[in-house]
Design an enzyme around this catalytic site. Structure first.
Site, mmCIF file in Angstrom:
data_model
loop_
_atom_site.group_PDB
_atom_site.id
_atom_site.type_symbol
_atom_site.label_atom_id
_atom_site.label_comp_id
_atom_site.label_asym_id
_atom_site.label_seq_id
_atom_site.Cartn_x
_atom_site.Cartn_y
_atom_site.Cartn_z
ATOM 1 N N SER A 1 -23.855 -20.839 -14.909
ATOM 2 C CA SER A 1 -25.285 -20.878 -14.704
ATOM 3 C C SER A 1 -25.767 -21.741 -13.564
ATOM 4 O O SER A 1 -26.880 -21.584 -13.087
ATOM 5 C CB SER A 1 -25.895 -21.408 -15.976
ATOM 6 N N SER B 1 -27.868 -18.247 -15.826
ATOM 7 C CA SER B 1 -29.099 -18.233 -16.581
ATOM 8 C C SER B 1 -30.187 -19.128 -15.997
ATOM 9 O O SER B 1 -31.357 -18.979 -16.315
ATOM 10 C CB SER B 1 -28.825 -18.685 -18.012
ATOM 11 N N LYS C 1 -35.319 -26.885 -16.330
ATOM 12 C CA LYS C 1 -34.986 -25.655 -17.074
ATOM 13 C C LYS C 1 -35.582 -25.765 -18.470
ATOM 14 O O LYS C 1 -35.501 -26.839 -19.095
ATOM 15 C CB LYS C 1 -33.460 -25.518 -17.124
HETATM 16 N N1 GLN Z 1 -23.353 -15.636 -17.609
HETATM 17 C C1 GLN Z 1 -22.743 -16.456 -18.606
HETATM 18 C C2 GLN Z 1 -23.191 -16.040 -19.977
HETATM 19 O O1 GLN Z 1 -24.088 -15.237 -20.074
HETATM 20 C C3 GLN Z 1 -22.989 -17.913 -18.378
HETATM 21 C C4 GLN Z 1 -24.376 -18.365 -18.618
HETATM 22 C C5 GLN Z 1 -24.526 -19.834 -18.534
HETATM 23 O O2 GLN Z 1 -23.753 -20.523 -17.877
HETATM 24 N N2 GLN Z 1 -25.524 -20.336 -19.203
HETATM 25 O O3 GLN Z 1 -22.637 -16.496 -20.941
#
Ligand code: GLN
Length: 484
Positions: free
Chosen positions: A165, A141, A66
């Site tokens: 995520s 994400s 990532k």
């Molecule tokens: N969807 C969540 C957010 O936008 C979690 C994203 C994540 O775990 N990086 O905060």
């Protein structure tokens, strides 16, 4: 040799037996990226060192990384225009550990900008699509990481989970997404989103591969003050057994009340039946604070995000606007207006509000109190059961653009994973079944189950998820169109 259908463990075995080499494995996956990535848009960059330098090429088994993990000398952008040219001078601790064990980075994969988002659509680099339906989102994400493992562009991938995520994209893409307890894997060198929630983890083809990488990655890091002092080693003999007799699995009733699509609900019910067949005792339990988790998360998270993004002012780090400016404020304004995307700006504004003198008690303080109550909820429930089983996502992968104009609708999709993130629990999403989408296309798409364990009990989490995985084999199903 066809490596895409092999687990990481099997690939390592073949290398050790002299049947293949790391170089051949690296070249194989590089070839797959070259063939399929134009369709999937998973990679921000293929590792040029990997392409050009023999020394690097020989270094290791390739992992998709990532674009939030710093790698020395390799561009790391968090999929943001703000860091479009950032080249870190050091490695994240987990990258160092993996390199020492013979792994290397195949390239940097796309993500929601600074990990804020649920679909990959806030990425300012490339927008990955779901290999199970390329008009659909892969989840976020960690969008590119899930896609690269699901389509066989890499045998495993590194990700971070702040709110969902890892577990949600894993569920939408039919791969195993594992998040350890908060503090197990060092955050050093991982660009922060919300520091009290961020957890580096993995996407793999199998639960055993997740344990293999976890054994390498976890442990104390003197450079990171929230990393736990103890090293956890999963005894791999737990994977010889797929019997769940004596295990108590809790089904939290609050996770089945709202938001859940019918098809997903039915598949989760089938998974519960399967767990019974494997010998587990199933018990309905209650986590009454669940309904407040999203509200608490979307106050705590933006507050931390905004603090972490504060350093990106275009002077110390980040995009530098060429627009003229008459004051420091104007310079910041120009740099940040151009460099940051809409979700990063939205969260910065929410933060200014919830931490401001007049509203701190009403919002931020209350959110942290709710967080404590959520932690207590889980503690109580784990006195009754060993593991919790829940949906990972309320629906199968939805179509691109379907929720992107409505942030609240998007935030609600995190309902099932956020409570465990707030409590720092270990969790895993395992391929569970397939269900039809509820749109006009009625496509059959993957569904994952989320399993949660008490804090620091990764062993039980691996035991139960492995038993489910080997008795169902849903993870062996691959999306069509990426066969060669
Ligand atoms: N969807 C969540 C957010 O936008 C979690 C994203 C994540 O775990 N990086 O905060």
């Amino acid at each position: 040799m066809n490596f895409k259908d092999l687990s990481l463990e099997q690939i390592i075995e073949k290398i050790e037996a002299g049947e293949t080499t790391k170089e051949a494995v690296f070249q194989y996956f590089l070839g797959r990226v070259e063939t399929y990535d134009s369709k999937l848009q998973a990679f921000n960059y293929v590792n040029e060192n990997g392409l050009n330098q023999e020394e690097w090429l020989l270094k290791g088994i390739p992992l998709a990384v990532k674009d939030i993990f710093c790698e020395k000398g390799v561009k790391t952008t968090a999929s943001s225009k703000m860091l479009a040219d950032f080249v870190p001078p050091y490695n994240a601790t987990v990258i160092e550990k993996l390199q020492k064990e013979g792994m290397s980075s195949l390239g940097k994969v796309s993500m929601d900008e600074f990990a804020m988002g649920s679909t990959g659509e806030t990425s300012q680099t490339v927008q990955s699509v779901n290999p199970w339906g390329t008009n659909r989102i892969p989840g976020g994400s960690s969008s590119g990481s899930a896609v690269s493992v699901a389509a066989g562009l890499a045998p495993a991938a590194l990700w971070t989970d702040t709110g969902w995520s890892i577990r949600q994209p894993a569920s939408l893409c039919n791969v195993v997404g594992f998040k350890p307890s908060y503090g197990r894997n060092s955050r050093f060198g991982v660009m922060p989103m919300a520091s009290s929630l961020d957890c580096p983890g993995t996407f793999t083809k199998t639960v055993k591969d997740a344990a293999l990488l976890y054994n390498i990655m976890n442990g104390e890091d003197k450079l990171e003050n929230t990393s736990l002092k103890t090293k956890d080693i999963i005894d791999m003999s737990i994977f010889e057994n797929a019997d769940l007799s004596g295990k108590k699995i809790g089904i939290p009733k609050e996770y089945f009340e709202e938001w859940l699509d019918k098809g997903v609900k039915e598949t989760i019910e089938k998974s519960i039946e399967k767990m019974k067949e494997l010998g587990a005792e199933i018990k309905e339990v209650s986590l009454p604070m669940t309904k407040y988790a999203i509200a608490a998360y979307y106050i705590i998270c933006p507050a931390e995000v905004s603090t972490n993004l504060g350093r990106l002012d275009g002077i110390r780090y980040g995009h530098n606007s060429s627009d003229p400016y008459a004051s420091m404020d104007e310079l910041y304004l120009n740099n940040r207006t151009e460099g940051l995307g809409v979700e990063a700006k939205r969260r910065s504004i929410v933060w200014s509000y919830v931490l401001s003198a007049g509203f701190y008690d009403a919002y931020y303080k209350k959110a942290t109190q709710i967080r404590t109550l959520i932690i207590e909820d889980f503690k109580k429930v784990f006195e009754e059961v060993d593991i919790l089983l829940t949906p990972a996502s309320p629906s199968v992968a939805w179509k691109k653009g379907e929720k992107s104009e409505d942030p609240v609708k998007m935030y609600l999709a995190d309902a099932y994973t956020i409570p465990a993130s707030l409590a720092g629990l270990p969790g895993i999403s395992v391929p569970a079944w397939f269900a039809h989408s509820e749109d006009e296309e009625k496509e059959l798409l993957p569904v994952g189950i989320q399993l949660l364990a008490p804090r620091l009990d990764e062993t039980t989490l691996f035991e139960v998820s492995h038993a489910y995985e080997v008795s169902t084999q849903f993870g062996k199903q691959n999306p069509i169109g990426f066969e060669d």
